[in-house]
Design an enzyme around this catalytic site. Structure first.
Site, PDB file in Angstrom:
ATOM      1  N   GLY A 120      33.349  47.768  35.163  1.00  0.00           N
ATOM      2  CA  GLY A 120      33.877  46.906  36.202  1.00  0.00           C
ATOM      3  C   GLY A 120      34.806  45.851  35.620  1.00  0.00           C
ATOM      4  O   GLY A 120      35.575  46.104  34.689  1.00  0.00           O
ATOM      5  N   SER A 121      34.699  44.631  36.130  1.00  0.00           N
ATOM      6  CA  SER A 121      35.686  43.598  35.802  1.00  0.00           C
ATOM      7  C   SER A 121      35.591  43.032  34.396  1.00  0.00           C
ATOM      8  O   SER A 121      36.514  42.347  33.960  1.00  0.00           O
ATOM      9  CB  SER A 121      35.602  42.458  36.819  1.00  0.00           C
ATOM     10  OG  SER A 121      36.077  42.896  38.080  1.00  0.00           O
ATOM     11  N   VAL A 122      34.516  43.285  33.653  1.00  0.00           N
ATOM     12  CA  VAL A 122      34.522  42.812  32.263  1.00  0.00           C
ATOM     13  C   VAL A 122      35.561  43.579  31.441  1.00  0.00           C
ATOM     14  O   VAL A 122      36.016  43.101  30.396  1.00  0.00           O
ATOM     15  CB  VAL A 122      33.133  42.900  31.589  1.00  0.00           C
ATOM     16  CG1 VAL A 122      32.170  41.891  32.194  1.00  0.00           C
ATOM     17  CG2 VAL A 122      32.560  44.309  31.653  1.00  0.00           C
ATOM     18  N   LYS A 167      38.524  43.913  32.345  1.00  0.00           N
ATOM     19  CA  LYS A 167      39.763  43.157  32.493  1.00  0.00           C
ATOM     20  C   LYS A 167      40.051  42.302  31.262  1.00  0.00           C
ATOM     21  O   LYS A 167      41.208  41.952  31.007  1.00  0.00           O
ATOM     22  CB  LYS A 167      39.690  42.282  33.741  1.00  0.00           C
ATOM     23  CG  LYS A 167      39.657  43.059  35.046  1.00  0.00           C
ATOM     24  CD  LYS A 167      39.401  42.143  36.233  1.00  0.00           C
ATOM     25  CE  LYS A 167      39.294  42.937  37.540  1.00  0.00           C
ATOM     26  NZ  LYS A 167      38.885  42.095  38.669  1.00  0.00           N
TER      27      LYS A 167
END
Length: 484
Positions: free
Chosen positions: A217-219, A221
């Site tokens: 997920g967003s980690v 990014k």
């Protein structure tokens, strides 16, 4: 007649030579491989008859051998078993070895090549060889804090000292009791193993380094931002279109930001704001601009696709290949088929915390002989230099903003600058989210980099987020390091 005898003699000599070479290969070159083979029952029985060395944390045993009055002579005991099960693994007559028990089996049994003189001394004196002690890098206070913070949640915590790669905590929950597998009663061990292996919660999986890999997920990014800035083509103030919804190219799929609207309420948004507020659509656009090869290359620099030994081998994290544009955009915010271990995510933060230099993560501090001499000592080793120091400095400030004024605010520690990023990974329609946090503290002098993953939405399905569940766990772990 003489010619036939000569042929027979040559054939006999050739067979003797072949036998000699075969035995030499087995006895000299293959001895370590044979000794380590889990099917080698002789080695396992022999190791029970010797006093296996302890596994130490801060000088105290977390695994040790106790004398018993039976044919095995010693029983392996685990102190605080569930707290350290992901690290120690188990030593079992029926089920072999895992974890540190397996990785350093030769040293623990006193049969490693480095212990040859001890073996020779035992042979001359007629005494059974004693195994060496394996001292770990784990900090007991940090390990306990991570274990307590996870509680009944399923997932993992990995904490690394960025400047050395020393692993300060490695927790996988639920854990298990290795004492059940080290018993000398075969039937009870088999029953215990079958119970553990059939448990749907998979307690034997070390979630920190293996088992089923997670969507980040967003980690993820953080890695995408590192690649963008380090490439020299992007900077924190660069702007991206910021629509509330975006249809992926050549696809009917539509992506949106976490809150379903304009991330930050603006039609365009900077890279810094996108990371601080965890905007999905700008990162999808960024991934497309960077391209598959660039992202894959930076992922590999951070350790993706590589077997990382700590010393147990971690399952390689994966950045997918042969992507179309829609799939590439999904990887920009850690979806599609990006899969990771918590160790890998902790390594990304550790590299940024250490000025762009990633140290080889390790659980080994040193190996100590029975006479208290040091047989082997771990030295810090550079794994890679995935990004420049300048990129690491820039990214650190962006991650600090994510905690002080962004969506990772639950990781904040009063009086300390914390750098961090949360993640809430989707696992399919109707499936619970996977919740993440990764970061480091203090931002100006990092002492710990941490990754936390919580499965099953922390028991809340799709109603919880990384900042709500994973960030407070990370905060407690970082506080434990800072309060040492």
């Amino acid at each position: 007649m003489h010619k036939q005898l000569r042929h027979i003699s040559v054939a006999t000599l050739a067979m003797f030579l072949a036998l000699f070479v075969s035995l030499s290969v087995i006895q000299v070159f293959a001895v370590d491989e044979l000794r380590a083979d889990g099917r080698n029952v002789r080695t396992l029985f022999a190791s029970y008859s010797a006093e296996r060395g302890p596994i130490l944390v801060a000088g105290e045993p977390v695994a040790q051998s106790r004398p018993v009055d039976n044919e095995f002579r010693f029983l392996r005991e685990y102190l605080e078993p569930e707290l350290y099960s992901a690290v120690t693994g188990y030593f079992s007559l029926n089920q072999g070895t895992t974890g540190i028990e397996s990785a350093y089996n030769d040293f623990l049994t006193g049969t490693a090549n480095e212990q040859f003189l001890d073996q020779l001394s035992a042979l001359v004196t007629g005494q059974s060889p004693r195994g060496a002690a394996v001292e770990l890098t784990i900090d007991p206070a940090v390990q306990q804090a991570a274990f307590d913070a996870m509680g009944d949640l399923r997932g993992s915590v990995v904490a690394i000292e960025p400047s050395t790669g020393r692993i300060l905590a490695m927790v996988s929950t639920p854990g298990f009791d290795p004492n059940r597998l080290s018993a000398h009663r075969t039937s009870s061990v088999i029953d215990a193993y079958n119970e553990l292996i059939s448990d749907p919660l998979r307690p034997l999986n070390n979630r920190a380094i293996g088992g089923d890999l997670y969507f980040p997920g967003s980690v993820f990014k953080v890695l995408v931002t590192a690649a963008a800035i380090d490439s020299g083509e992007f900077d924190p103030d660069g702007e991206f279109p910021n629509p509330p919804r975006l249809q992926l190219p050549l696809s009917t799929n539509v992506i949106s930001n976490a809150e379903g609207g304009n991330c930050g309420g603006q039609e365009t948004v900077t890279l810094a704001t996108s990371l601080r507020l965890s905007c999905n659509i700008p990162f999808a656009e960024l991934a497309l601009e960077l391209g598959q090869d660039e992202l894959a290359g930076y992922a590999e620099r951070f350790g993706f696709g590589q077997t990382i030994a700590v010393p147990m081998n971690a399952t390689p994290s994966q950045y997918p290949e042969n992507l179309d544009d829609a799939q590439l955009m999904l990887t920009g915010f850690g979806q599609y088929d990006v899969r990771v271990t918590p160790l890998q995510i902790a390594m990304i933060s550790a590299a940024i915390a250490n000025g762009g230099e990633l140290m080889q993560p390790t659980l080994l501090d040193r190996i100590i002989a029975p006479d208290l001499s040091t047989v082997l000592e771990s030295e810090p080793e550079v794994f890679s230099q995935p990004i420049s120091r300048r990129t690491a400095t820039t990214l650190t400030r962006m991650l600090v903003d994510g905690v002080s004024d962004g969506v990772a605010f639950n990781a904040a520690i009063p009086g300390v600058e914390v750098a961090g990023k949360t993640g809430t990974a989707e696992n399919g329609a109707g499936q619970p989210f996977t919740l993440w946090f990764t970061g480091f503290a203090p931002a100006d002098n990092p002492q710990v980099a941490v990754a936390v993953v919580v499965e099953d939405g922390g028991g809340q399905g799709q109603n919880a987020f990384g900042n709500q569940v994973a960030a407070p766990i990370a905060r407690q772990v970082m506080e434990a390091v800072l309060n040492r």
